[in-house]
Design an enzyme around this catalytic site. Structure first.
Site, PDB file in Angstrom:
ATOM      1  N   HIS A   1     -20.893 -28.411  -7.049  1.00 51.71           N
ATOM      2  CA  HIS A   1     -21.927 -27.977  -8.002  1.00 51.71           C
ATOM      3  C   HIS A   1     -23.275 -28.621  -7.665  1.00 51.71           C
ATOM      4  O   HIS A   1     -23.517 -29.778  -8.002  1.00 51.71           O
ATOM      5  CB  HIS A   1     -21.518 -28.357  -9.428  1.00 51.71           C
ATOM      6  CG  HIS A   1     -20.396 -27.537  -9.972  1.00 51.71           C
ATOM      7  ND1 HIS A   1     -20.599 -26.435 -10.759  1.00 51.71           N
ATOM      8  CD2 HIS A   1     -19.051 -27.656  -9.812  1.00 51.71           C
ATOM      9  CE1 HIS A   1     -19.436 -25.892 -11.087  1.00 51.71           C
ATOM     10  NE2 HIS A   1     -18.475 -26.624 -10.513  1.00 51.71           N
TER      11      HIS A   1
ATOM     12  N   GLU B   1     -26.075 -27.972  -9.026  1.00 50.63           N
ATOM     13  CA  GLU B   1     -26.953 -28.020 -10.203  1.00 50.63           C
ATOM     14  C   GLU B   1     -26.853 -29.327 -10.977  1.00 50.63           C
ATOM     15  O   GLU B   1     -27.746 -29.660 -11.762  1.00 50.63           O
ATOM     16  CB  GLU B   1     -26.664 -26.837 -11.142  1.00 50.63           C
ATOM     17  CG  GLU B   1     -25.359 -26.897 -11.916  1.00 50.63           C
ATOM     18  CD  GLU B   1     -24.157 -26.330 -11.165  1.00 50.63           C
ATOM     19  OE1 GLU B   1     -23.181 -25.939 -11.818  1.00 50.63           O
ATOM     20  OE2 GLU B   1     -24.202 -26.295  -9.902  1.00 50.63           O
TER      21      GLU B   1
ATOM     22  N   CYS C   1     -18.872 -22.660  -6.923  1.00 51.58           N
ATOM     23  CA  CYS C   1     -17.510 -22.895  -7.429  1.00 51.58           C
ATOM     24  C   CYS C   1     -16.782 -21.563  -7.634  1.00 51.58           C
ATOM     25  O   CYS C   1     -16.444 -20.893  -6.669  1.00 51.58           O
ATOM     26  CB  CYS C   1     -17.570 -23.746  -8.703  1.00 51.58           C
ATOM     27  SG  CYS C   1     -15.973 -24.500  -9.145  1.00 51.58           S
TER      28      CYS C   1
END
Length: 513
Positions: A172, A174, A80
């Site tokens: 993202h 994660e 990001c």
């Protein structure tokens, strides 16, 4: 050990990045984005990940990285903001997005992407569902880079250089919402960085015990034991490190659940033989909270009062205070490493007083709840402790909206006790991350025994989660909710209405205050 360095620009999910790497049995550490370059070199990372951020690359006075980080010769993944910053310093362009992307998106993957190709399975191998959260986009990739995926609204959803060293994703990986996220990070860490899987919870225990002993030396330590998962595991780890130089202090702050104090004393003193001191300070805490409605003030008052009780109890015999602080507490409380936005102060982090007579030691500060449970199992703690649902340090004070009174505490204790008993009886307790009641500062009209009532409202909150950073409201069976509601309304005089909270985190938090 091979290790991944995570440079934090302040994202609320930075710790998730490190956690995902650890789940691959590769060691990782988080450091601020502006860590001195010599220290970055000294860390000798096998790979580097740049986090997201609440800042915007196109604004003034925002975090920037040292260009030399991208010239170290180790693979770098920008996520990001990290991708946008990578593009900016290498001569690409970043601009405001025509339309902000927040939520799920579908990416089309380039077949020759070293990072992304063949991560998705089956006939949709060139498409994947990801999680976006951005206002800006890379509008032009730097020289030597190619676009590796796109969405309908984001032409450059990811990029990578032709040398196979530098990578960026606008989405993202994660967060669990990105379906290929774990595989993506595994490809980066294991296949691209060539990290060996050498880090385990046993190695964490060995390293942390060494750190504790080096810090404490021959001094004594007091530990605030609540009976919850975090403080219990912290106590077991501290005891393994320093033995009988640890004294656990349990403070009944008057804000506990029904019969909580008696249960804690029975488990830890009688069953596990901890060196335990129990302090009844209920009147003291409730008196300090009189007239206070603001949740931030509540947390700070409670945090300071805990410290004062520990200082008074330890006298001159201890130099350190140990706490079971976890990273979600830290990241929601303060800008710990990067410019993260404060969500709320936790009584044991942002609520701590500026001046303390005891030095702080927090052996679990880098861990998430599931990692703490794994640690507890390694230390031999039983499931009856490890699978307890989280209970906030400020206790029922942040589950009563508004001012705290003994009468309201009594109402909430009884309602919450009914809820937990029914959740357990229904076989839901270990399926949920948390389940609890919140007492609302309103009254509603009801009818009981053909007579009008005008009494309080309780909200039920039940969520599922893996780490506490994100959570979904639990779809409890209607029959279970009906039973809970009936038992609370009929069994707790003063409550005539029960409502169910169907908010997820984000945008809501798990606790109401």
């Amino acid at each position: 050990m091979d290790k991944i360095l995570v440079l934090d620009f302040g994202s609320q999910t930075t710790q998730l990045i490190a956690r995902r790497v650890r789940e691959l049995n590769v060691y990782s550490e988080i450091h601020p984005f502006n860590l001195q370059f010599d220290k970055i070199k000294g860390f000798n990372p096998t790979g580097i990940i740049l986090s997201g951020s609440p800042a915007r690359v196109i604004d003034k006075d925002v975090p920037h990285i040292d260009m030399r980080i991208l010239e170290l010769g180790v693979p770098v993944l920008g996520i990001c903001y990290g991708m946008q910053e990578m593009a900016r310093v290498l001569g690409g362009e970043v601009a405001a997005a025509p339309r902000r992307e927040y939520g799920f998106a579908e990416i089309d993957i380039s077949s020759d992407s070293a990072l992304l190709s063949k991560l998705a399975a089956g006939s949709s191998a060139n498409r994947a569902t990801v999680w976006m959260s951005h206002n800006d986009v890379v509008s032009k990739v730097p020289k030597g880079f190619k676009i590796s995926s796109s969405t309908a609204d984001c032409k450059i959803a990811s990029m990578e250089d032709y040398a196979g060293r530098l990578f960026g994703t606008q989405f993202h990986p994660e967060v669990t919402h990105t379906k290929i996220g774990v595989k993506l990070l595994e490809r980066f860490v294991i296949d691209i960085c060539k990290c060996r899987r050498e880090w385990t919870m046993k190695s964490f225990i060995d390293n942390e015990i060494e750190r504790i002993r080096a810090k404490v030396q021959n001094e004594r330590v007091v530990l605030g034991l609540s009976g919850g998962v975090d403080s219990s595991v912290a106590a077991a780890l501290m005891q393994k490190a320093i033995g009988d130089r640890l004294t656990c202090i349990f403070v009944d702050n008057g804000l506990l659940r029904k019969n909580e104090a008696a249960k804690v004393e029975q488990i830890f003193r009688d069953k596990f033989h901890f060196n335990l001191v129990c302090i009844d300070a209920g009147e003291r805490f409730v008196r300090k909270l009189a007239g206070v409605a603001d949740p931030e003030k509540k947390r700070k008052i409670i945090g300071e009062e805990f410290i004062r009780v520990f200082e008074e109890t330890s006298g001159k015999g201890a130099s350190f205070l140990a706490q079971g602080t976890l990273y979600p507490d830290v990241i929601e409380s303060v800008s710990f490493r990067g410019p993260s936005s404060t969500i709320k102060s936790h009584h044991n982090v942002g609520g701590l007083p500026e001046k303390m007579g005891l030095k702080l030691i927090e052996p679990l500060r880098e861990l998430f709840k599931d990692e703490v449970r794994e640690l507890g199992r390694e230390l031999g703690l039983p499931n009856e402790i490890l699978m307890r649902q989280p209970f906030p340090g400020p206790g029922l004070a942040v589950r009563i909206i508004g001012e705290i009174t003994n009468a309201d505490l009594s109402l909430l204790r009884e309602a919450d006790d009914i809820l937990i008993n029914e959740i357990k009886a229904g076989g839901w307790y270990e399926k949920l991350w948390q389940s609890f009641c919140v007492l609302l500062p309103i009254k509603t009209v009801g009818v009981m025994g053909d007579e009008r009532t005008y009494e309080r409202v309780v909200a039920i909150r039940a969520v599922t989660s893996t780490d506490g950073m994100t959570a979904d409201w639990a779809e409890l069976p209607a029959e279970l909710l009906r039973t809970i509601s009936n038992k609370i309304i009929n069994g707790v005089k003063g409550i005539n209405r029960v409502v169910y909270d169907i908010s997820s985190k984000p945008p809501s938090t798990i606790e109401w205050e």
